[in-house]
Design an enzyme around this catalytic site. Structure first.
Site, PDB file in Angstrom:
ATOM      1  N   ASN A  70       0.868  -1.171   0.000  1.00  0.00           N
ATOM      2  CA  ASN A  70       0.000   0.000   0.000  1.00  0.00           C
ATOM      3  C   ASN A  70       0.906   1.222   0.000  1.00  0.00           C
ATOM      4  O   ASN A  70       1.480   1.575   1.028  1.00  0.00           O
ATOM      5  CB  ASN A  70      -0.889  -0.032   1.258  1.00  0.00           C
ATOM      6  N   TRP A  71       1.025   1.839  -1.168  1.00  0.00           N
ATOM      7  CA  TRP A  71       1.969   2.966  -1.288  1.00  0.00           C
ATOM      8  C   TRP A  71       1.438   4.226  -0.613  1.00  0.00           C
ATOM      9  O   TRP A  71       2.152   5.185  -0.431  1.00  0.00           O
ATOM     10  CB  TRP A  71       2.249   3.251  -2.768  1.00  0.00           C
ATOM     11  N   LYS A  72       0.170   4.232  -0.289  1.00  0.00           N
ATOM     12  CA  LYS A  72      -0.485   5.420   0.294  1.00  0.00           C
ATOM     13  C   LYS A  72      -0.209   6.645  -0.583  1.00  0.00           C
ATOM     14  O   LYS A  72      -0.121   6.505  -1.799  1.00  0.00           O
ATOM     15  CB  LYS A  72      -0.024   5.620   1.745  1.00  0.00           C
ATOM     16  N   HIS A 115      -9.733   1.104   4.193  1.00  0.00           N
ATOM     17  CA  HIS A 115      -8.496   1.262   4.960  1.00  0.00           C
ATOM     18  C   HIS A 115      -8.768   2.187   6.145  1.00  0.00           C
ATOM     19  O   HIS A 115      -9.557   3.122   6.041  1.00  0.00           O
ATOM     20  CB  HIS A 115      -7.389   1.840   4.066  1.00  0.00           C
ATOM     21  N   GLU A 126      -7.261   4.567   7.360  1.00  0.00           N
ATOM     22  CA  GLU A 126      -7.062   6.008   7.117  1.00  0.00           C
ATOM     23  C   GLU A 126      -8.258   6.599   6.385  1.00  0.00           C
ATOM     24  O   GLU A 126      -8.607   7.766   6.579  1.00  0.00           O
ATOM     25  CB  GLU A 126      -5.747   6.213   6.332  1.00  0.00           C
ATOM     26  N   GLU A 156      -6.013  -5.119  10.014  1.00  0.00           N
ATOM     27  CA  GLU A 156      -4.970  -4.146  10.329  1.00  0.00           C
ATOM     28  C   GLU A 156      -5.313  -3.438  11.642  1.00  0.00           C
ATOM     29  O   GLU A 156      -6.102  -2.480  11.633  1.00  0.00           O
ATOM     30  CB  GLU A 156      -4.863  -3.111   9.213  1.00  0.00           C
ATOM     31  N   GLY A 191       1.895   2.018  10.832  1.00  0.00           N
ATOM     32  CA  GLY A 191       2.856   3.113  10.756  1.00  0.00           C
ATOM     33  C   GLY A 191       3.493   3.468  12.087  1.00  0.00           C
ATOM     34  O   GLY A 191       4.151   4.505  12.205  1.00  0.00           O
ATOM     35  N   SER A 242       2.789  -2.339  10.440  1.00  0.00           N
ATOM     36  CA  SER A 242       4.223  -2.442  10.743  1.00  0.00           C
ATOM     37  C   SER A 242       4.782  -3.831  10.446  1.00  0.00           C
ATOM     38  O   SER A 242       5.679  -4.310  11.144  1.00  0.00           O
ATOM     39  CB  SER A 242       4.504  -2.026  12.197  1.00  0.00           C
TER      40      SER A 242
HETATM   41  P1  PGA Z   1       2.430   0.100   7.676  1.00  0.00           P
HETATM   42  O1  PGA Z   1       1.006   0.337   6.948  1.00  0.00           O
HETATM   43  O2  PGA Z   1       2.977  -1.186   7.117  1.00  0.00           O
HETATM   44  O3  PGA Z   1       3.259   1.287   7.287  1.00  0.00           O
HETATM   45  O4  PGA Z   1       2.170   0.004   9.130  1.00  0.00           O
HETATM   46  C1  PGA Z   1       0.137  -0.723   6.674  1.00  0.00           C
HETATM   47  C2  PGA Z   1      -1.118  -0.194   6.036  1.00  0.00           C
HETATM   48  O5  PGA Z   1      -1.585   0.877   6.434  1.00  0.00           O
HETATM   49  O6  PGA Z   1      -1.683  -0.825   5.141  1.00  0.00           O
END
Ligand code: PGA
Length: 257
Positions: free
Chosen positions: A9-11, A102, A104, A174, A180, A220
């Site tokens: 997931n490049w966000k 997601h 976010e 998640e 993160g 993470s």
């Molecule tokens: P992260 O993000 O690996 O940087 O914790 C995972 C995600 O949000 O899909």
């Protein structure tokens, strides 16, 4: 048998040029290490920003097991929704997958389970594979509400699907407190929740559907801890944020089954 999957997931990171550089490195790895010959025969997905989907998809065309996805989609097919992107646009750009829900998107853009259910439907109608994200925040875990929260996310977002439709969905668990933060769920915590999710699917549908559903862990997950997470019976791979932005780390994770 359910599929093993490693998804990046490049966000909101990387320019198009940087994204193409990263996808070229991942494509090189896949050319030299055909995925079907790796342990677990994993499928690999790159969830890129919308602006990158077409060019990144085009650059990896024909590489078996490697596909792209968008990080979000709109519920409607077309119309006056300035700034939004429909599932058919995503598909026509070459993606096979779309992330739905997601954390976010839930936290910063107010996406509710009800809206997400409509996004899942839109994705499936377009023939895209929805990867539906679920997970609790820290307060919910500390209050021992994590199972209830995830259950509600699944019930409202997914469990209205028929068994046939549900078979096309991928789930990513998640825990929000792990995203993160560098704080990863322990392999035991991941396995416990994944087994719980699989049990819910079995109760709602049947054992066959539950056994065939890929449930990924995210939060993470990195080159160092992927192997011990993926070693768990109900952990079928990972949704990787930060560590998906470095080809070397991401390719190590692909080899962690
Ligand atoms: P992260 O993000 O690996 O940087 O914790 C995972 C995600 O949000 O899909």
């Amino acid at each position: 048998m359910r599929k093993k999957i490693v998804a990046g997931n490049w966000k909101m990171n990387l320019t198009v040029q940087e994204g193409l550089q990263l996808s070229a490195e991942i494509a090189d790895f896949v050319k030299n290490n055909p995925l079907e010959k790796l342990n677990g025969n994993p499928a690999v997905i790159m969830f890129t920003p919308f602006t990158h989907v077409y060019s990144v998809s085009d650059s990896v065309k024909g590489l078996k097991g490697l596909s792209t996805g968008a990080q979000n989609c709109h519920t409607e097919e077309k119309g006056a929704f300035t700034g939004e992107t429909s599932v058919s646009m995503i598909k026509s750009a070459g993606a096979l997958n779309v992330l739905v829900g997601h954390s976010e998107r839930r936290a910063y853009f107010g996406e509710t389970n009800e809206v997400l259910a409509r996004k899942v439907k839109a994705a499936m109608d377009a023939g895209l594979t929805p990867m539906y994200c679920c997970g609790e925040v820290l307060e919910e875990r500390n209050a021992s509400n994590h199972f209830e929260v995830v259950k509600e996310q699944l019930e409202k977002g997914l469990f209205w699907l028929s068994a046939e439709e549900f078979a096309k969905v991928v789930i990513a668990y998640e825990p929000v407190w792990a995203i993160g933060t560098g704080v990863t769920a322990s392999p035991g915590q991941a396995q416990e929740m994944h087994a719980y999710i699989r049990g819910l699917i079995k109760d709602k549908y049947n054992n066959e559907v539950a056994e065939n559903t890929s449930i990924l862990y995210g939060g993470s997950c990195n080159a160092k801890n992927a192997a011990e997470l993926f070693a768990n019976k109900d952990v079928d791979g990972g949704l990787i944020g930060g560590a998906s932005l470095k080809a070397e780390d991401f390719c190590t994770i692909i080899q962690s089954f």
